[in-house]
Design an enzyme around this catalytic site. Sequence first.
Site, PDB file in Angstrom:
ATOM      1  N   VAL A 118       1.374  -3.708   3.904  1.00  0.00           N
ATOM      2  CA  VAL A 118       1.263  -4.967   4.656  1.00  0.00           C
ATOM      3  C   VAL A 118       2.521  -5.826   4.621  1.00  0.00           C
ATOM      4  O   VAL A 118       2.605  -6.814   5.352  1.00  0.00           O
ATOM      5  CB  VAL A 118       0.048  -5.831   4.218  1.00  0.00           C
ATOM      6  N   LYS A 142       0.430   3.459  -2.894  1.00  0.00           N
ATOM      7  CA  LYS A 142      -0.812   4.210  -3.168  1.00  0.00           C
ATOM      8  C   LYS A 142      -0.611   5.728  -3.285  1.00  0.00           C
ATOM      9  O   LYS A 142      -1.126   6.335  -4.227  1.00  0.00           O
ATOM     10  CB  LYS A 142      -1.869   3.879  -2.106  1.00  0.00           C
ATOM     11  N   TYR A 145      -3.177  -3.298 -10.439  1.00  0.00           N
ATOM     12  CA  TYR A 145      -3.020  -2.792  -9.068  1.00  0.00           C
ATOM     13  C   TYR A 145      -2.165  -3.770  -8.240  1.00  0.00           C
ATOM     14  O   TYR A 145      -1.313  -3.354  -7.449  1.00  0.00           O
ATOM     15  CB  TYR A 145      -4.420  -2.608  -8.449  1.00  0.00           C
ATOM     16  N   SER A 157       0.806  -1.236   0.000  1.00  0.00           N
ATOM     17  CA  SER A 157       0.000   0.000   0.000  1.00  0.00           C
ATOM     18  C   SER A 157       0.829   1.272   0.000  1.00  0.00           C
ATOM     19  O   SER A 157       0.275   2.366  -0.193  1.00  0.00           O
ATOM     20  CB  SER A 157      -0.923   0.027   1.212  1.00  0.00           C
ATOM     21  N   TYR A 193      -5.143   4.532   7.787  1.00  0.00           N
ATOM     22  CA  TYR A 193      -6.463   3.891   7.861  1.00  0.00           C
ATOM     23  C   TYR A 193      -7.182   4.234   9.171  1.00  0.00           C
ATOM     24  O   TYR A 193      -7.215   5.377   9.576  1.00  0.00           O
ATOM     25  CB  TYR A 193      -6.337   2.367   7.695  1.00  0.00           C
TER      26      TYR A 193
HETATM   27  O1  DON Z   1      -4.667  -4.577  -1.694  1.00  0.00           O
HETATM   28  C1  DON Z   1      -4.032  -5.276  -0.928  1.00  0.00           C
HETATM   29  O2  DON Z   1      -4.632  -6.053  -0.196  1.00  0.00           O
HETATM   30  C2  DON Z   1      -2.535  -5.236  -0.788  1.00  0.00           C
HETATM   31  N1  DON Z   1      -1.884  -5.597  -1.936  1.00  0.00           N
HETATM   32  C3  DON Z   1      -2.049  -3.931  -0.258  1.00  0.00           C
HETATM   33  C4  DON Z   1      -2.600  -3.741   1.104  1.00  0.00           C
HETATM   34  C5  DON Z   1      -1.744  -2.952   2.031  1.00  0.00           C
HETATM   35  O3  DON Z   1      -0.544  -2.900   1.969  1.00  0.00           O
HETATM   36  C6  DON Z   1      -2.512  -2.343   3.151  1.00  0.00           C
HETATM   37  N2  DON Z   1      -1.666  -1.558   4.031  1.00  0.00           N
HETATM   38  N3  DON Z   1      -1.333  -1.642   5.149  1.00  0.00           N
END
Ligand code: DON
Length: 420
Positions: A260, A67, A190, A64, A242
């Site tokens: 993550v 983003k 994405y 993320s 978040y």
């Molecule tokens: O969209 C997703 O689930 C992951 N590829 C990215 C999520 C993410 O890193 C959320 N952040 N803490």
Amino acid sequence: MKSPIPDYLDEILDSVRSDDAGERADYIPELASADPDRLGAAFATLDGEIYCAGDADSAFSIQSISKPFAYALALTDRGISAVLDKVDVEPSGEAFNEISLDDEGRPLNPMINAGAITTHSLVGPEGCSAEERLERLTAGLSAFAGRQLSVDERVYGSELNDAHRNLAIAHMLRSYDILAEDPGVVVEGYTRQCSLMVTVHDLAVMAATLANQGVNPVTGERVVPASVIRQVLSVMSTCGMYDAAGDWTTQVGIPAKSGVAGGIIGALPGQLGIATFSPRLDKHGNSVRGVSLFERFSSDMGMHLMEVPAAARSVLRDHAPSGTETVRIFDLQGSIRFAGAERVVREVVGAEITENRVALDLTAVHSLDDVAGRMLLEVARRLSMEGKEVFLIDPDTVIPDPDPGTDGQLTVVSRGDELH
Ligand code: DON
């Protein structure tokens, strides 16, 4: 002599090393099997100095943290209002993968998955193919990092295999016409975006590029316009962490984004890019030790954005003429923004000026923002309209192209002694 900064970073890493709270992200098998003990941090200054500590060369997927950078590229490519038509900027207070859209079907912000999937679809010129979009995205994120980034196919495959939730979100977005194309193709793109591999060194440079108004401090390349950076940093500070955004803003106070895989970036405008890496996550999906590191950095080094130094008390000295001098000189000093300029305006307006010649001396001013410059020029214009001969002593050109406006007369000199 050795710089104390790497020693400081080592010491702070050691202070959180024994904390093994939290869990690795397990919904992506490649992340669930990552070495949980890795720990690294890096600082990148705005003149391109990088300080690293711990596992600084260890690569992990950006997830993320991509983003805000994808958002910056979409804003650059499509313009702020076209992007706002599709993705709002309201904090959701919800988990990153919440299926939440507003009444018009717009995702609440570009940091939650719904907004990030939409943002991904807005990178590149309208009508470009999915391949062209990925090329633009990879080249753009690489420009932020100052080196070529690439996708880890195993991380990509591992997430895509099980991307049911993101696919569900994308189909919802398609049903509201927020996505204008095949939801599956957008989720693939994405997911590739999230699988770009980085180190804390890369992320610190990327964050420093945000902190440096869009110019990479190592390569000198302008990656995105400054107007875009304001939008991105604002959204990072309200939505980047978040449903932990409120805690983060009060405790740390640095615009940030987590991923993550365990990375976190912080971009301190005008000062520094920071990155940390530690894979175990808290219930919000933010790295446990990363959050502790940022709390330490913020409190040790006064990095909280709401903790600004008190405005310099004295920005002005009224230098009344003596002996044979016939010029009234106002000496300005320090770094002058609106509040400092207001003080200058107030003091000049309140001063009893009997001399025919008045000088504003900026020799000791080291920075002056746009509004302060305009306020000083307006003071000069009004003085000249009252019949004074007005001089601006500005040896370092802190006011470029000084224009005193309609009916104003101003003489710019490079040194005060030229007036006597
Ligand atoms: O969209 C997703 O689930 C992951 N590829 C990215 C999520 C993410 O890193 C959320 N952040 N803490």
